[in-house]
Design an enzyme around this catalytic site. Structure first.
Site, PDB file in Angstrom:
ATOM      1  N   SER A  67       1.302  -0.719  -0.042  1.00 51.13           N
ATOM      2  CA  SER A  67       0.044  -0.056   0.212  1.00 51.13           C
ATOM      3  C   SER A  67       0.711   1.315   0.005  1.00 51.13           C
ATOM      4  O   SER A  67       0.200   2.904  -0.268  1.00 51.13           O
ATOM      5  CB  SER A  67      -1.068   0.122   1.075  1.00 51.13           C
ATOM      6  OG  SER A  67      -2.100  -1.044   0.973  1.00 51.13           O
ATOM      7  N   LYS A  70       0.064   3.744  -2.556  1.00 49.99           N
ATOM      8  CA  LYS A  70      -0.741   4.295  -3.062  1.00 49.99           C
ATOM      9  C   LYS A  70      -0.811   5.654  -3.401  1.00 49.99           C
ATOM     10  O   LYS A  70      -1.399   6.261  -4.247  1.00 49.99           O
ATOM     11  CB  LYS A  70      -1.958   4.029  -2.277  1.00 49.99           C
ATOM     12  CG  LYS A  70      -2.748   2.489  -2.258  1.00 49.99           C
ATOM     13  CD  LYS A  70      -3.133   1.925  -1.249  1.00 49.99           C
ATOM     14  CE  LYS A  70      -3.860   0.581  -1.300  1.00 49.99           C
ATOM     15  NZ  LYS A  70      -4.478  -0.093  -0.226  1.00 49.99           N
ATOM     16  N   TYR A 192      -2.700  -3.148 -10.574  1.00 58.29           N
ATOM     17  CA  TYR A 192      -2.953  -2.924  -9.621  1.00 58.29           C
ATOM     18  C   TYR A 192      -2.302  -4.433  -8.600  1.00 58.29           C
ATOM     19  O   TYR A 192      -1.137  -3.852  -7.538  1.00 58.29           O
ATOM     20  CB  TYR A 192      -4.157  -3.025  -8.550  1.00 58.29           C
ATOM     21  CG  TYR A 192      -4.081  -3.190  -7.233  1.00 58.29           C
ATOM     22  CD1 TYR A 192      -4.840  -1.809  -6.475  1.00 58.29           C
ATOM     23  CD2 TYR A 192      -4.692  -4.281  -6.330  1.00 58.29           C
ATOM     24  CE1 TYR A 192      -3.905  -1.579  -4.816  1.00 58.29           C
ATOM     25  CE2 TYR A 192      -5.265  -4.072  -4.493  1.00 58.29           C
ATOM     26  CZ  TYR A 192      -4.649  -3.012  -4.077  1.00 58.29           C
ATOM     27  OH  TYR A 192      -4.852  -2.530  -2.459  1.00 58.29           O
ATOM     28  N   TYR A 244      -4.786   4.436   7.766  1.00 55.19           N
ATOM     29  CA  TYR A 244      -6.450   4.130   7.594  1.00 55.19           C
ATOM     30  C   TYR A 244      -7.289   4.350   9.453  1.00 55.19           C
ATOM     31  O   TYR A 244      -6.684   5.228   9.249  1.00 55.19           O
ATOM     32  CB  TYR A 244      -5.805   2.358   8.013  1.00 55.19           C
ATOM     33  CG  TYR A 244      -5.557   1.590   6.718  1.00 55.19           C
ATOM     34  CD1 TYR A 244      -6.122   2.636   5.333  1.00 55.19           C
ATOM     35  CD2 TYR A 244      -4.458   1.343   7.035  1.00 55.19           C
ATOM     36  CE1 TYR A 244      -5.536   2.596   4.426  1.00 55.19           C
ATOM     37  CE2 TYR A 244      -3.731   0.742   5.877  1.00 55.19           C
ATOM     38  CZ  TYR A 244      -3.737   1.317   4.371  1.00 55.19           C
ATOM     39  OH  TYR A 244      -3.113   0.774   2.919  1.00 55.19           O
ATOM     40  N   VAL A 262       0.962  -3.405   3.905  1.00 56.69           N
ATOM     41  CA  VAL A 262       1.037  -5.356   4.843  1.00 56.69           C
ATOM     42  C   VAL A 262       2.580  -5.528   4.987  1.00 56.69           C
ATOM     43  O   VAL A 262       2.082  -6.787   5.730  1.00 56.69           O
ATOM     44  CB  VAL A 262       0.412  -6.092   4.678  1.00 56.69           C
ATOM     45  CG1 VAL A 262      -1.444  -5.485   4.866  1.00 56.69           C
ATOM     46  CG2 VAL A 262       0.522  -6.061   3.133  1.00 56.69           C
TER      47      VAL A 262
HETATM   48  O1  DON Z   1      -4.797  -4.707  -1.795  1.00 57.43           O
HETATM   49  C1  DON Z   1      -3.998  -5.941  -0.772  1.00 57.43           C
HETATM   50  O2  DON Z   1      -4.623  -6.223  -0.214  1.00 57.43           O
HETATM   51  C2  DON Z   1      -2.850  -5.801  -0.648  1.00 57.43           C
HETATM   52  N1  DON Z   1      -1.973  -5.297  -2.325  1.00 57.43           N
HETATM   53  C3  DON Z   1      -2.210  -3.792  -0.121  1.00 57.43           C
HETATM   54  C4  DON Z   1      -2.235  -3.482   1.774  1.00 57.43           C
HETATM   55  C5  DON Z   1      -2.000  -3.146   1.784  1.00 57.43           C
HETATM   56  O3  DON Z   1      -0.648  -3.121   1.675  1.00 57.43           O
HETATM   57  C6  DON Z   1      -2.781  -1.898   3.000  1.00 57.43           C
HETATM   58  N2  DON Z   1      -1.832  -1.502   3.874  1.00 57.43           N
HETATM   59  N3  DON Z   1      -1.837  -1.548   5.039  1.00 57.43           N
END
Ligand code: DON
Length: 612
Positions: A67, A70, A192, A244, A262
């Site tokens: 993320s 983003k 994505y 978040y 993550v």
């Molecule tokens: O979309 C997802 O679930 C992951 N590729 C990215 C999520 C993510 O890193 C959320 N951040 N804390």
């Protein structure tokens, strides 16, 4: 470049050591491949806006960006499509919910913001290119600009996420249903997932964060990736939505725009200063890296980086103020001119401005400028130490100059030339007040003071300057008998120079000295091998090149005629030869020279005192 010895490196190393033992949190496993990460891996990196990088721990360990991609893809969308188009696809409201919440704004059907998965998928659908391959290349190109190197994706993480990302599929199909996606959702999801699988290390992420800190210019490559206005938009959503459902507490504790992923990465941006990146896979309940959050909290606290820490300083915008009586120009003047100017010098004030000019600092110095100008004094505003002026400061300065130019004071803006950061201010002043006789732009402050002094002296009796000064009225020949003056005039050569003529060149042998009989000359030296800097000037009746009388070495500066000039030239050799027939000439001249030089030294000391 990484500094080997630095208090910042030492600090990061001890911070790293103190947090390494914290083994709270769990490595994310919902994307199976992420579960393979080493929970003990831990790196911290700081990159400054001028490209200095400080590191501690595993800063070269690769991980997927997740993320943290983003904000950058949001920047891409703003840069490529403009804010209006992007706002139709994604809002800017925090959700207070987790990153993968399946919720859209009920009224607009948009995802709430580009930092949650729904918003990021909508933004990724805006990547340009005819085919999936082209869109992939375009995306990778853009991320590469931020990192300052070509990036790859981690294929196994990509495959893992592609195989298991059903929640994201649900989000994408829901957005297809509401009209927020206008491409095949599988296509958009593939891009994505690839975006989330870009392989980076801590150093890359710190440079990417520092690029946002440096208003969109990569501090390592110097390339501009994003316009400052869009950087502001990106940082705004990072501030409100980047962490978040922890965003509020983060703002309270750390107080800088940030984004987590993550995989265990966190980036934080301190606008105008630096980017921070931390990598440590174990995550807390809300999905943020445990050590990452702790490291950022500590760094923010220890380095006072919270945006509300109040470092914006308007108080020191006026570096100092002095008058031309305290600090006259560097022009070498005769005694009577100096007496004259000592009386009138208070009519000119110099304000030295320093630092960044924005609303608060501009308001403060312009208030003071108005106060002095209203007393009818001439004011020089010296921008030599000003760092930059934003558009509000430029507007306020122009408006104040316009208003003051209708009164009876004169405002002179100096030291604006050749400074890229102040080019906007210079152009605006030239355009908007340049034609006013009461507002001037002069290259350097000393020249501006000199012009003011000339105007004061011209008010007295300008005809004095219009004649060729006889030897008998020249300070350096004070005390010579009539006969000696007669002899001296026999060995003087009179030279005429046109304005701009070079009379002395730096480095030449010094065998003769000059006295200005009419006009004035400028003295300048070469700095940094090529730039010339005017260091003063010499007026009617004053000597130059006089060091030839003392050491006969090399010329230490260039001397150029400011106007049509007439000079007396004396050969030192010739004066020595006259010692038998007129023994008083050389000692008298040397005695006067000592007096003149000690007088200049005294003036220089007074000036240093005035400038303290
Ligand atoms: O979309 C997802 O679930 C992951 N590729 C990215 C999520 C993510 O890193 C959320 N951040 N804390």
């Amino acid at each position: 470049m990484t500094l080997a010895v630095s208090p910042i490196s030492d600090y990061l190393k001890s911070l790293h050591a103190s947090l390494q033992s914290n083994d709270d949190g769990e490595v994310a496993t919902y994307i199976p491949e992420l579960g393979l990460a080493d929970p003990g891996s831990f790196g911290i990196c700081i990159a400054t806006v001028d490209g200095q990088v400080y590191t501690a721990g595993d800063v070269d360990r690769r991980f997927t960006i997740q993320s943290m991609s983003k904000p950058f893809i949001y920047g891409y969308a703003l840069h490529t499509h403009g804010m209006e188009t992007v706002l139709k696809r994604v809002g800017v409201e925090p959700t207070g919910e987790s990153f993968n919440s399946i919720v859209l704004d009920q009224v607009s059907n948009r995802p709430y913001n580009p930092m949650v998965n729904a918003g990021a998928i909508a933004v990724t659908s805006l990547v340009e290119g005819e085919t999936a391959d082209r869109r992939y290349d375009e995306m990778m190109r853009y991320f590469g600009l931020f990192a300052g190197r070509d990036l790859d994706i981690d294929e196994s993480v990509f495959r893992s996420e592609h195989a298991t990302g059903h929640r994201n599929r649900a989000i994408a199909y829901m957005m297809l249903n509401t009209g927020m996606l206008d491409r095949d959702p599988e296509d958009v999801l593939e891009l994505y997932f690839k975006q989330c699988s870009i392989s980076v290390d801590c150093r890359d992420m710190a440079v990417m964060a520092a690029t946002l800190a440096a208003q969109g210019t990569n501090p390592v490559t110097g390339e501009t990736v994003l316009e400052p206005d869009h950087v502001r938009d990106v940082l705004t959503v990072m501030s409100t939505c980047g962490m978040y459902d922890y965003a509020g507490q983060w703002a309270f504790d750390v107080g800088v725009p940030a984004k987590s992923g993550v995989s265990g990465g966190v980036i934080a941006v301190i606008p105008g200063q630096l980017g921070i990146a931390v990598y440590s896979p174990p995550l807390d309940r809300v999905g943020n890296s445990v050590r990452g959050v702790e490291a950022c909290k500590k760094i923010s606290h220890d380095f006072s980086l919270h945006v509300f820490d109040g470092r914006t300083d308007v108080h020191s915008v006026i570096r100092r103020e002095y008058t031309a009586a305290d600090v006259p120009s560097k022009r070498v003047r005769s005694m009577w001119e100096r007496d004259m100017l000592a009386d009138h010098g208070k009519r000119l004030s110099v304000m030295e401005i320093q630092g960044a000019l924005f609303f608060g600092s501009a308001e403060k110095f312009l208030r003071r400028l108005t106060e002095i100008a209203r007393e009818g004094r001439t004011v020089i505003v010296d921008f030599k130490r000003a760092a930059y002026a934003d558009r509000t400061a430029i507007e306020l300065i122009c408006q104040t100059a316009l208003v003051l130019s209708s009164g009876d004071c004169t405002i002179v803006f100096t030291e604006l030339s050749g400074k890229e950061e102040l080019q906007g201010l210079k152009s605006a002043l030239e355009e908007r007040v340049g034609s006013s006789p009461r507002v001037r732009l002069v290259s350097d402050t000393d020249l501006a003071i000199e012009l003011f002094e000339d105007e004061i002296l011209a008010e007295t009796d300008f005809s004095l300057y219009d004649r060729i000064l006889p030897l008998a009225e020249i300070d350096i020949f004070d005390g010579l008998s009539k006969d000696d003056l007669q002899r001296l005039s026999g060995v003087a050569t009179t030279f005429q120079y046109a304005a701009g003529d070079k009379i002395i060149s730096e480095g030449d042998d010094a065998r003769v000295f000059f006295v200005v009989a009419r006009g004035s000359v400028s003295v300048s030296v070469t700095v940094d091998g090529s730039r010339t800097r005017r260091i003063g000037s010499v007026g009617q009746g004053a000597p130059f090149g006089e060091m030839a009388l003392l050491d006969g070495g090399k010329r230490s500066a260039d001397v150029i005629a400011d106007v049509p000039v007439i000079c007396y030239l004396f050969s030192v050799e010739r004066l020595r030869e006259m010692s038998d027939e007129a023994p008083a000439i050389l000692p008298t001249i040397l005695g006067n020279l000592v007096r003149i030089l000690s007088d200049r030294l005294r003036l220089a000391n007074d000036e240093i005192r005035a400038l303290q």
